[in-house]
Design a protein around this motif. Structure first.
Motif, mmCIF file in Angstrom:
data_model
loop_
_atom_site.group_PDB
_atom_site.id
_atom_site.type_symbol
_atom_site.label_atom_id
_atom_site.label_comp_id
_atom_site.label_asym_id
_atom_site.label_seq_id
_atom_site.Cartn_x
_atom_site.Cartn_y
_atom_site.Cartn_z
ATOM 1 N N ASP A 69 1.026 -1.087 0.169
ATOM 2 C CA ASP A 69 -0.060 -0.104 0.011
ATOM 3 C C ASP A 69 0.655 1.323 -0.074
ATOM 4 O OD1 ASP A 69 -2.405 1.281 -0.209
ATOM 5 O OD2 ASP A 69 -2.459 1.547 1.982
ATOM 6 N N ILE A 70 2.192 1.208 -0.767
ATOM 7 C CA ILE A 70 2.861 2.532 -1.081
ATOM 8 C C ILE A 70 2.711 2.565 -2.430
ATOM 9 C CG2 ILE A 70 5.040 3.433 -0.897
ATOM 10 C CD1 ILE A 70 5.739 1.242 1.215
ATOM 11 N N ALA A 71 2.158 3.797 -2.626
ATOM 12 C CA ALA A 71 2.053 4.136 -4.320
ATOM 13 C C ALA A 71 1.289 3.255 -5.230
ATOM 14 C CB ALA A 71 3.117 4.775 -4.751
ATOM 15 N N PRO A 72 0.479 2.493 -4.710
ATOM 16 C CA PRO A 72 -0.458 1.499 -5.653
ATOM 17 C C PRO A 72 -0.465 1.930 -7.110
ATOM 18 C CG PRO A 72 -1.815 2.303 -4.025
ATOM 19 C CD PRO A 72 -0.692 2.928 -3.687
ATOM 20 N N VAL A 73 -0.756 2.949 -7.254
ATOM 21 C CA VAL A 73 -0.874 3.562 -8.782
ATOM 22 C C VAL A 73 0.427 3.236 -9.455
ATOM 23 C CG1 VAL A 73 0.373 5.847 -8.640
ATOM 24 C CG2 VAL A 73 -1.473 5.582 -10.243
ATOM 25 N N ALA A 79 2.344 -1.891 -15.477
ATOM 26 C CA ALA A 79 1.754 -2.461 -16.618
ATOM 27 C C ALA A 79 1.674 -1.863 -18.063
ATOM 28 C CB ALA A 79 0.346 -2.967 -16.371
ATOM 29 N N VAL A 80 1.701 -0.367 -18.017
ATOM 30 C CA VAL A 80 1.812 0.303 -19.184
ATOM 31 C C VAL A 80 3.229 0.228 -19.918
ATOM 32 C CG1 VAL A 80 1.789 2.529 -20.217
ATOM 33 C CG2 VAL A 80 -0.147 1.675 -18.711
ATOM 34 N N CYS A 81 4.399 0.159 -18.756
ATOM 35 C CA CYS A 81 5.707 0.276 -19.153
ATOM 36 C C CYS A 81 5.856 -1.333 -19.957
ATOM 37 C CB CYS A 81 6.596 0.544 -18.111
ATOM 38 S SG CYS A 81 6.456 2.130 -17.553
ATOM 39 N N LEU A 111 -2.331 -9.074 -21.164
ATOM 40 C CA LEU A 111 -2.299 -9.192 -19.772
ATOM 41 C C LEU A 111 -2.157 -7.758 -19.262
ATOM 42 C CD1 LEU A 111 -1.245 -12.475 -18.466
ATOM 43 C CD2 LEU A 111 -3.313 -11.877 -18.163
ATOM 44 N N ALA A 112 -1.202 -7.234 -19.360
ATOM 45 C CA ALA A 112 -0.716 -6.065 -19.254
ATOM 46 C C ALA A 112 -1.585 -4.814 -19.363
ATOM 47 C CB ALA A 112 0.808 -5.490 -19.821
ATOM 48 N N VAL A 113 -2.229 -4.906 -20.560
ATOM 49 C CA VAL A 113 -3.281 -3.900 -20.892
ATOM 50 C C VAL A 113 -4.591 -3.994 -20.081
ATOM 51 C CG1 VAL A 113 -5.009 -3.279 -22.763
ATOM 52 C CG2 VAL A 113 -2.868 -3.774 -23.507
ATOM 53 N N PHE A 114 -4.836 -5.257 -19.852
ATOM 54 C CA PHE A 114 -5.771 -5.602 -18.937
ATOM 55 C C PHE A 114 -5.882 -5.005 -17.429
ATOM 56 C CE2 PHE A 114 -7.642 -8.731 -15.729
ATOM 57 C CZ PHE A 114 -9.061 -8.388 -15.856
ATOM 58 N N ILE A 115 -4.593 -5.260 -16.828
ATOM 59 C CA ILE A 115 -4.156 -4.965 -15.612
ATOM 60 C C ILE A 115 -4.085 -3.334 -15.495
ATOM 61 C CG2 ILE A 115 -2.418 -4.527 -13.977
ATOM 62 C CD1 ILE A 115 -1.386 -7.442 -14.982
ATOM 63 N N ALA A 116 -3.509 -2.903 -16.573
ATOM 64 C CA ALA A 116 -3.616 -1.009 -16.522
ATOM 65 C C ALA A 116 -4.886 -0.541 -16.794
ATOM 66 C CB ALA A 116 -2.727 -0.727 -17.895
#
Length: 127
Positions: A69-73, A79-81, A111-116
Motif C-alpha cells: 500500500d505504497i503508491a499502488p498507482v 503494466a503500461v511500461c 494481460l498488461a493492458v487488462f491490468i492497466a
C-alpha cells in the motif's frame, strides 16, 4: 474482478521475474543457444542485463506497491511500461521469424493492458 486483476498481475509478475533473472544471471552464450534467445547474439551483455534488471523491477512493480500500500498507482504504470517492452519484444521476434514467440508476447501484452485498464479505470486500489 479484483481477484482476476490480482491473478493477472501475479502471472505477469512471475513471467517478468523468470525472464529478468535469466537475462540478468545467465551468460549471453547460454541464452543465445536456447530457442527464443537468438536475439541476444546481436546484443551486448550490458543491454541484455539491463533488460533483465528492468524485468525484475517490473515483477516487483506489478505486485509490491499494492501489497505494501505504497503508491499502488505504480501497478498500472508498470503494466503500461510492460506493454512498451512487449511491443519491442514482438518486433524483435518478428524480425527473426519467431511468430510463436510474437504470439506469446502478445498474450503478455494483453494481460498488461487488462491490468492497466482495470487498475486505472473501474477497479483501482482503495476505490
Amino acid at each position: 474482478m479484483n481477484l482476476t486483476l490480482w491473478i493477472a498481475a501475479g502471472l505477469l509478475g512471475a513471467v517478468a521475474l523468470a525472464g529478468g533473472v535469466s537475462k540478468t544471471f545467465i551468460p549471453k552464450e547460454r541464452l543465445a543457444a536456447q530457442h527464443g534467445g537468438e536475439w541476444t547474439q546481436g546484443a551486448s551483455p550490458g543491454f541484455i542485463r539491463t533488460l533483465g534488471v528492468l524485468e525484475i523491477l517490473a515483477a516487483a512493480g506489478l505486485i509490491l506497491p499494492a501489497v505494501l500500500d505504497i503508491a499502488p498507482v505504480m501497478v498500472p504504470v508498470t503494466a503500461v511500461c510492460w506493454v512498451a517492452l512487449m511491443v519491442g519484444a514482438m518486433i524483435t521476434h518478428g524480425r527473426l521469424g519467431q511468430y510463436g514467440l510474437v504470439l506469446l508476447n502478445s498474450v503478455y501484452l494483453a494481460l498488461a493492458v487488462f491490468i492497466a485498464w482495470g487498475r486505472l479505470g473501474p477497479w483501482p486500489f482503495g476505490g
